[in-house]
Scaffold this active site. Structure first.
Site, PDB file in Angstrom:
ATOM      1  N   LYS A 196       0.852  -1.177   0.000  1.00 16.58           N
ATOM      2  CA  LYS A 196       0.000   0.000   0.000  1.00 16.58           C
ATOM      3  C   LYS A 196       0.889   1.228   0.000  1.00 16.58           C
ATOM      4  CE  LYS A 196      -3.667   2.301   2.549  1.00 16.58           C
ATOM      5  NZ  LYS A 196      -4.555   2.255   3.703  1.00 16.58           N
ATOM      6  N   GLU A 233       7.394  -7.075   1.558  1.00 20.84           N
ATOM      7  CA  GLU A 233       6.130  -7.066   2.298  1.00 20.84           C
ATOM      8  C   GLU A 233       5.324  -8.334   1.990  1.00 20.84           C
ATOM      9  OE1 GLU A 233       5.090  -4.995   4.548  1.00 20.84           O
ATOM     10  OE2 GLU A 233       6.042  -3.052   4.245  1.00 20.84           O
ATOM     11  N   LYS A 248      -2.310  -1.653  -3.776  1.00 20.40           N
ATOM     12  CA  LYS A 248      -3.173  -0.480  -3.709  1.00 20.40           C
ATOM     13  C   LYS A 248      -2.347   0.788  -3.774  1.00 20.40           C
ATOM     14  CE  LYS A 248      -6.153   1.685  -0.388  1.00 20.40           C
ATOM     15  NZ  LYS A 248      -6.788   1.632   0.886  1.00 20.40           N
TER      16      LYS A 248
HETATM   17  C1  PBG Z   1      -7.057   3.265   5.518  1.00 23.96           C
HETATM   18  C2  PBG Z   1      -7.512   3.213   4.114  1.00 23.96           C
HETATM   19  C3  PBG Z   1      -7.397   4.212   3.139  1.00 23.96           C
HETATM   20  C4  PBG Z   1      -8.010   3.715   2.000  1.00 23.96           C
HETATM   21  C5  PBG Z   1      -8.495   2.448   2.291  1.00 23.96           C
HETATM   22  N1  PBG Z   1      -8.164   2.152   3.610  1.00 23.96           N
HETATM   23  C6  PBG Z   1      -6.857   5.578   3.230  1.00 23.96           C
HETATM   24  C7  PBG Z   1      -5.446   5.827   3.532  1.00 23.96           C
HETATM   25  O1  PBG Z   1      -4.633   4.928   3.694  1.00 23.96           O
HETATM   26  O2  PBG Z   1      -5.139   7.013   3.641  1.00 23.96           O
HETATM   27  C8  PBG Z   1      -8.119   4.443   0.698  1.00 23.96           C
HETATM   28  C9  PBG Z   1      -9.150   3.909  -0.245  1.00 23.96           C
HETATM   29  C10 PBG Z   1      -9.460   4.809  -1.375  1.00 23.96           C
HETATM   30  O3  PBG Z   1      -8.789   5.835  -1.606  1.00 23.96           O
HETATM   31  O4  PBG Z   1     -10.418   4.492  -2.089  1.00 23.96           O
HETATM   32  N2  PBG Z   1      -8.085   2.839   6.400  1.00 23.96           N
END
Ligand code: PBG
Length: 324
Positions: A196, A233, A248
């Site tokens: 992520k 990871e 992501k």
């Molecule tokens: C954190 C989380 C985020 C998203 C999903 N889970 C935000 C972040 O890490 O700042 C982003 C999902 C999206 O942008 O659609 N709980």
């Protein structure tokens, strides 16, 4: 003279193209992220994500049933609490909005879908970070893990089939697995947010969950410049017991997705995030892109790069198109 090799032969008719197509997108591969807001009595639009809302408990149930009827493979639930504090108490409170909504959906849907929940503190903390802070204001990895363990148990108890740790704390998968097992939730699975990135594409999501974050998440989320650490990871998450892994955002990280897919022993998900959604919606609203074709092309590309499943805010609409 005449070229011997004529790739265009395989592109001549719709039937020929259909026959040789390598990649398909099916509704069962799509997961719908949903927002539920504590105290809301009707759906509240999210300005930067036209078409997406913060649901009330009631409209969440209805929308979830509709999504399952449309054939989506799963639902990923995010809670928006009314009050926040430094340790994100709402996340571990059985009466916190996310846990309450999980119970609503599990009683409504049983095992008809795969019910997933975001396992992270950012929606629940008053500083907006994904973990608790130490005395210097830095995100405290190990203190956060202890809260994630409790959060996982509470989500499993509330009916989540699969928890989705998205906080990028080191060791989170192992700690959550152990906590679930010790509490007797041996069959609750973990979808690890493995790679992520500290991405600008999460912008509209911050509005969706009313994030209090000032600053950024660069000390725990990955640097967009780096691909190699995604594989590190991945090995850690697999060793710690992840049942599925995720990359992501999706479209700007297709190379990472491909690398993870090639090295994973478990199913791979990709999250087409809020900013990817907003970009296409904005361009389509201006008449600059053909909305449906663009959306289906992004989903096809994410599948082609190696995703077995895709979290997308278009899950329901795309499912209707794909089953038409
Ligand atoms: C954190 C989380 C985020 C998203 C999903 N889970 C935000 C972040 O890490 O700042 C982003 C999902 C999206 O942008 O659609 N709980």
């Amino acid at each position: 003279m005449f070229p011997t090799h004529r790739p265009r032969r395989l592109r001549r008719t719709p039937a020929m193209r259909r026959l040789v197509s390598e990649t398909s997108v099916e509704p069962r591969q799509l997961i719908l992220p949903m927002f539920v807001k504590e105290g809301a009595t009707e759906p509240i639009p999210i300005a930067s994500m036209p078409g997406v809302v913060q649901h009330s408990r009631d409209t969440l149930r209805k929308a979830a049933v509709e999504a399952v009827q449309a054939g989506v493979g799963g639902l990923m639930l995010f809670g928006v609490p009314q009050t926040r504090d430094a340790v994100g108490s709402g996340a571990t409170d059985p009466n916190g909005i996310l846990n309450v909504a999980l119970r609503d959906l599990r009683s409504e849907l049983g095992d008809d879908t795969v019910l997933m929940s975001d396992l992270c503190l950012d929606e629940f903390t008053d500083h907006g970070h994904c973990g608790v802070l130490d005395s210097d204001g830095a995100v405290d990895n190990d203190a956060t893990l202890r809260i994630y363990a409790d959060m996982a148990i509470e989500q499993a108890r509330s009916g989540a089939h699969m928890v989705g740790p998205s906080g990028m704390m080191d060791g989170q998968i192992g700690v959550i697995r152990e906590a679930l097992d010790e509490a007797g939730y041996l069959d609750t699975s973990i979808l690890a947010y493995t790679a992520k990135y500290a991405s600008a594409f999460f912008g509209p999501f911050r509005e969706a969950v009313e994030s209090q974050l000032k600053g950024d998440r660069k000390t725990y989320q990955q640097d967009p410049a780096n691909a190699r650490e995604a594989l590190r990871e991945l090995s850690l998450d697999l060793a710690e017991g992840a049942d599925a892994v995720m990359v992501k955002p999706a479209l700007p990280y297709l190379d990472v997705l491909r690398a993870v897919a090639e090295n994973s022993e478990v199913p791979v998900a990709a999250y087409q995030v809020s900013g990817e959604y907003a970009m296409v919606e904005a361009a389509a609203a201006n008449g600059w892109l053909d909305r449906q074709r663009t959306i289906l092309e992004t989903l096809t590309s994410i599948r082609r790069a190696g995703a077995d499943m895709i979290l997308t805010y278009w899950a329901v609409e795309a499912s209707h198109w794909l089953s038409a």
